[in-house]
Design a protein around this motif. Structure first.
Motif, PDB file in Angstrom:
ATOM      1  N   MET A 240       0.820  -1.206   0.000  1.00 17.19           N
ATOM      2  CA  MET A 240       0.000   0.000   0.000  1.00 17.19           C
ATOM      3  C   MET A 240       0.860   1.264   0.000  1.00 17.19           C
ATOM      4  SD  MET A 240      -2.886   1.381  -0.227  1.00 17.19           S
ATOM      5  CE  MET A 240      -3.855   2.828   0.192  1.00 17.19           C
ATOM      6  N   PRO A 241       1.942   1.348   0.787  1.00 14.83           N
ATOM      7  CA  PRO A 241       2.790   2.551   0.697  1.00 14.83           C
ATOM      8  C   PRO A 241       3.330   2.783  -0.712  1.00 14.83           C
ATOM      9  CG  PRO A 241       3.313   1.335   2.691  1.00 14.83           C
ATOM     10  CD  PRO A 241       2.366   0.474   1.906  1.00 14.83           C
ATOM     11  N   THR A 242       3.674   1.691  -1.421  1.00 12.89           N
ATOM     12  CA  THR A 242       4.162   1.842  -2.792  1.00 12.89           C
ATOM     13  C   THR A 242       3.058   2.344  -3.710  1.00 12.89           C
ATOM     14  OG1 THR A 242       5.777   0.075  -2.449  1.00 12.89           O
ATOM     15  CG2 THR A 242       5.268   0.652  -4.725  1.00 12.89           C
ATOM     16  N   PHE A 243       1.845   1.795  -3.553  1.00 12.67           N
ATOM     17  CA  PHE A 243       0.703   2.290  -4.327  1.00 12.67           C
ATOM     18  C   PHE A 243       0.560   3.805  -4.132  1.00 12.67           C
ATOM     19  CE2 PHE A 243      -1.220  -2.001  -4.837  1.00 12.67           C
ATOM     20  CZ  PHE A 243      -1.714  -1.872  -6.118  1.00 12.67           C
ATOM     21  N   GLN A 245       2.670   6.106  -2.927  1.00 18.99           N
ATOM     22  CA  GLN A 245       3.800   6.919  -3.382  1.00 18.99           C
ATOM     23  C   GLN A 245       3.816   7.068  -4.900  1.00 18.99           C
ATOM     24  OE1 GLN A 245       7.205   5.008  -1.634  1.00 18.99           O
ATOM     25  NE2 GLN A 245       6.555   5.466   0.451  1.00 18.99           N
ATOM     26  N   LEU A 246       3.541   5.968  -5.596  1.00 20.66           N
ATOM     27  CA  LEU A 246       3.535   6.026  -7.059  1.00 20.66           C
ATOM     28  C   LEU A 246       2.360   6.855  -7.578  1.00 20.66           C
ATOM     29  CD1 LEU A 246       4.543   2.349  -7.951  1.00 20.66           C
ATOM     30  CD2 LEU A 246       5.931   4.407  -8.199  1.00 20.66           C
ATOM     31  N   LEU A 247       1.205   6.728  -6.918  1.00 19.20           N
ATOM     32  CA  LEU A 247       0.055   7.539  -7.323  1.00 19.20           C
ATOM     33  C   LEU A 247       0.342   9.024  -7.129  1.00 19.20           C
ATOM     34  CD1 LEU A 247      -2.916   5.432  -5.905  1.00 19.20           C
ATOM     35  CD2 LEU A 247      -2.557   6.012  -8.308  1.00 19.20           C
ATOM     36  N   GLN A 248       0.988   9.370  -6.037  1.00 22.62           N
ATOM     37  CA  GLN A 248       1.255  10.774  -5.749  1.00 22.62           C
ATOM     38  C   GLN A 248       2.360  11.364  -6.626  1.00 22.62           C
ATOM     39  OE1 GLN A 248      -0.385  12.808  -3.970  1.00 22.62           O
ATOM     40  NE2 GLN A 248      -1.740  11.427  -2.851  1.00 22.62           N
ATOM     41  N   SER A 249       3.267  10.499  -7.082  1.00 21.28           N
ATOM     42  CA  SER A 249       4.445  11.027  -7.787  1.00 21.28           C
ATOM     43  C   SER A 249       4.304  11.060  -9.305  1.00 21.28           C
ATOM     44  CB  SER A 249       5.681  10.197  -7.420  1.00 21.28           C
ATOM     45  OG  SER A 249       5.512   8.851  -7.844  1.00 21.28           O
ATOM     46  N   GLY A 250       3.217  10.556  -9.848  1.00 21.59           N
ATOM     47  CA  GLY A 250       3.099  10.534 -11.300  1.00 21.59           C
ATOM     48  C   GLY A 250       1.664  10.346 -11.765  1.00 21.59           C
ATOM     49  N   PRO A 251       1.470  10.222 -13.079  1.00 19.44           N
ATOM     50  CA  PRO A 251       0.115  10.146 -13.651  1.00 19.44           C
ATOM     51  C   PRO A 251      -0.441   8.725 -13.706  1.00 19.44           C
ATOM     52  CG  PRO A 251       1.700  10.240 -15.426  1.00 19.44           C
ATOM     53  CD  PRO A 251       2.502  10.288 -14.146  1.00 19.44           C
ATOM     54  N   ALA A 252      -0.223   7.946 -12.640  1.00 20.70           N
ATOM     55  CA  ALA A 252      -0.657   6.550 -12.639  1.00 20.70           C
ATOM     56  C   ALA A 252      -2.115   6.434 -12.213  1.00 20.70           C
ATOM     57  CB  ALA A 252       0.229   5.722 -11.716  1.00 20.70           C
ATOM     58  N   VAL A 253      -2.718   5.309 -12.618  1.00 20.90           N
ATOM     59  CA  VAL A 253      -4.094   4.961 -12.254  1.00 20.90           C
ATOM     60  C   VAL A 253      -4.034   3.665 -11.454  1.00 20.90           C
ATOM     61  CG1 VAL A 253      -6.390   4.368 -13.137  1.00 20.90           C
ATOM     62  CG2 VAL A 253      -4.959   6.015 -14.379  1.00 20.90           C
ATOM     63  N   ALA A 254      -4.928   3.527 -10.482  1.00 18.58           N
ATOM     64  CA  ALA A 254      -4.978   2.280  -9.710  1.00 18.58           C
ATOM     65  C   ALA A 254      -6.416   1.974  -9.323  1.00 18.58           C
ATOM     66  CB  ALA A 254      -4.106   2.372  -8.457  1.00 18.58           C
ATOM     67  N   MET A 255      -6.717   0.680  -9.215  1.00 18.80           N
ATOM     68  CA  MET A 255      -8.003   0.206  -8.721  1.00 18.80           C
ATOM     69  C   MET A 255      -7.738  -0.417  -7.350  1.00 18.80           C
ATOM     70  SD  MET A 255     -11.315  -0.237  -9.460  1.00 18.80           S
ATOM     71  CE  MET A 255     -11.541  -0.293 -11.239  1.00 18.80           C
ATOM     72  N   LEU A 256      -8.279   0.220  -6.290  1.00 20.87           N
ATOM     73  CA  LEU A 256      -7.951  -0.188  -4.924  1.00 20.87           C
ATOM     74  C   LEU A 256      -9.220  -0.373  -4.096  1.00 20.87           C
ATOM     75  CD1 LEU A 256      -4.974   2.241  -4.248  1.00 20.87           C
ATOM     76  CD2 LEU A 256      -4.830  -0.240  -4.509  1.00 20.87           C
ATOM     77  N   PRO A 257      -9.135  -1.196  -3.031  1.00 22.16           N
ATOM     78  CA  PRO A 257     -10.295  -1.381  -2.143  1.00 22.16           C
ATOM     79  C   PRO A 257     -10.729  -0.056  -1.526  1.00 22.16           C
ATOM     80  CG  PRO A 257      -8.619  -3.053  -1.712  1.00 22.16           C
ATOM     81  CD  PRO A 257      -7.992  -2.046  -2.624  1.00 22.16           C
ATOM     82  N   ALA A 258     -12.037   0.184  -1.528  1.00 21.09           N
ATOM     83  CA  ALA A 258     -12.571   1.451  -1.022  1.00 21.09           C
ATOM     84  C   ALA A 258     -12.180   1.732   0.433  1.00 21.09           C
ATOM     85  CB  ALA A 258     -14.085   1.472  -1.179  1.00 21.09           C
ATOM     86  N   MET A 260      -9.570   0.985   1.987  1.00 20.01           N
ATOM     87  CA  MET A 260      -8.148   1.311   2.034  1.00 20.01           C
ATOM     88  C   MET A 260      -7.886   2.763   1.623  1.00 20.01           C
ATOM     89  SD  MET A 260      -5.017  -0.529  -0.041  1.00 20.01           S
ATOM     90  CE  MET A 260      -5.325  -2.150   0.623  1.00 20.01           C
ATOM     91  N   VAL A 261      -8.634   3.257   0.630  1.00 20.14           N
ATOM     92  CA  VAL A 261      -8.343   4.594   0.094  1.00 20.14           C
ATOM     93  C   VAL A 261      -9.296   5.676   0.603  1.00 20.14           C
ATOM     94  CG1 VAL A 261      -7.289   3.673  -1.994  1.00 20.14           C
ATOM     95  CG2 VAL A 261      -9.730   4.194  -1.987  1.00 20.14           C
ATOM     96  N   GLN A 262     -10.355   5.296   1.325  1.00 22.63           N
ATOM     97  CA  GLN A 262     -11.345   6.297   1.749  1.00 22.63           C
ATOM     98  C   GLN A 262     -10.722   7.445   2.540  1.00 22.63           C
ATOM     99  OE1 GLN A 262     -14.608   6.236   0.654  1.00 22.63           O
ATOM    100  NE2 GLN A 262     -14.394   8.367   1.353  1.00 22.63           N
TER     101      GLN A 262
END
Length: 314
Positions: A240-243, A245-258, A260-262
């Motif tokens: 999850m920390p890698t998810f 960090q990568l989301l914050q640092s670039g234009p990546a997209v991810a599908m994650l459990p609600a 977890m990301v709420q």
């Protein structure tokens, strides 16, 4: 025809040191290394192995020039040795804890998403009732946790079945469905877009769960159902920390459990995309070994989890 070994004979013959020998030799596949690890001479180890094979009536290992590979029957015995030794290690740990006035030891395997839901509260409630109970939490993917549960390395797990054949080995008590959301950072060009065409998604980098995990299979199925290719630019991770960090640092997209990301959606650290691309919610729950009663602490923890989910989802 050689007579079958009776249960009484087996109990009289077999000692834990035999199981240690089998497990060590199966892992190292080298007589010299196994002897070093067991702090025995190689001749003593060879004699112990010969005596054991004579008792069982079949060879456990092939004597190859540079290795000791388990035979087909040897692999079965090695699996038994591994499970029994893990069970014994847990028993010794619990006995030592009880001798010091404790309440035993509980090792729980969990998928990452569950640690963001009611798991912390369940641990807190369990510790209120058994303050000296030692609880260890192992975070892993469901496929790895199922193997750990099979080898008795954990008492129970919170996760999902990755293949149907696991239903024959384990019992499953559902904690309910877990929805997934499509997220990016707030600076992403898609963050403020409306009614995004799913075909647009394959143009962007993606962060994905590894192949073989249930959510990865669902995401790949969603791409297939929308008739769009899988993205070429991907990073696979279960962290999850890698998810984040990568989301914050670039234009990546991810599908994650609600669940977890709420918290990150609430603080606007992440944005949920307005897109028809979706995966069905996945059921997850408490998985335990069939016909293997839970220790009292594990049973109490399991019931606490079920009660918490029922209270949150009446």
């Amino acid at each position: 025809m050689t007579a079958d070994i009776t249960f009484q004979q087996f109990c009289n013959w077999l000692k834990l040191k035999h199981l240690v020998l089998i497990d060590t030799l199966a892992r190292t596949q080298n007589m010299h290394v196994a002897a070093e690890q067991m702090k025995l001479t190689q001749p003593a180890l060879s004699k112990m192995l010969r005596d054991l094979e004579d008792m069982l009536g079949f060879a456990l290992f092939e004597r190859l020039p540079r290795s000791m590979k388990p035979t087909e029957l040897g692999e079965q015995v090695a699996r038994y040795a591994q499970v029994t030794l893990n069970d014994t290690k847990n028993f010794v740990a619990q006995i030592n804890k009880l001798r010091k006035g404790g309440h035993g030891y509980l090792k729980v395997g969990t998928i990452f998403a569950a640690t963001f839901n009611v798991l912390p509260e369940a641990i807190t409630l369990t510790k209120e009732q058994r303050p000296l109970l030692s609880i260890e939490v192992v975070e892993q993917t469901s496929d790895n946790l199922l193997q750990m549960l099979k080898r008795k390395e954990i008492d129970l797990m919170i996760g999902r079945f990755t293949e149907d054949h696991y239903r024959q080995l384990f019992d499953f008590r559902s904690l309910g469905p877990e929805p997934f959301v499509l997220v990016v950072n707030p600076r992403h060009p898609l963050a403020t877009a409306r009614a995004i065409d799913p075909a647009e998604l394959s143009r962007w980098p993606w962060i994905l769960y590894p192949s073989g995990t249930p959510i990865r299979a669902r995401i790949e199925q969603a791409f297939h159902e929308h008739g769009i290719p899988l993205p070429d630019n991907t990073v696979d991770t279960i962290s999850m920390p890698t998810f984040l960090q990568l989301l914050q640092s670039g234009p990546a997209v991810a599908m994650l459990p609600a669940p977890m990301v709420q918290p990150h959606l609430d603080t606007h650290a992440l944005c949920q995309l307005d897109c028809a691309f979706a995966v069905a919610a996945l059921d997850f729950g408490i998985i335990t070994r069939k016909d293997d009663p839970l220790p009292p602490a594990a049973a109490m923890f399991s019931e606490t989890l079920l009660a918490l989910y029922a209270r949150r989802n009446p």
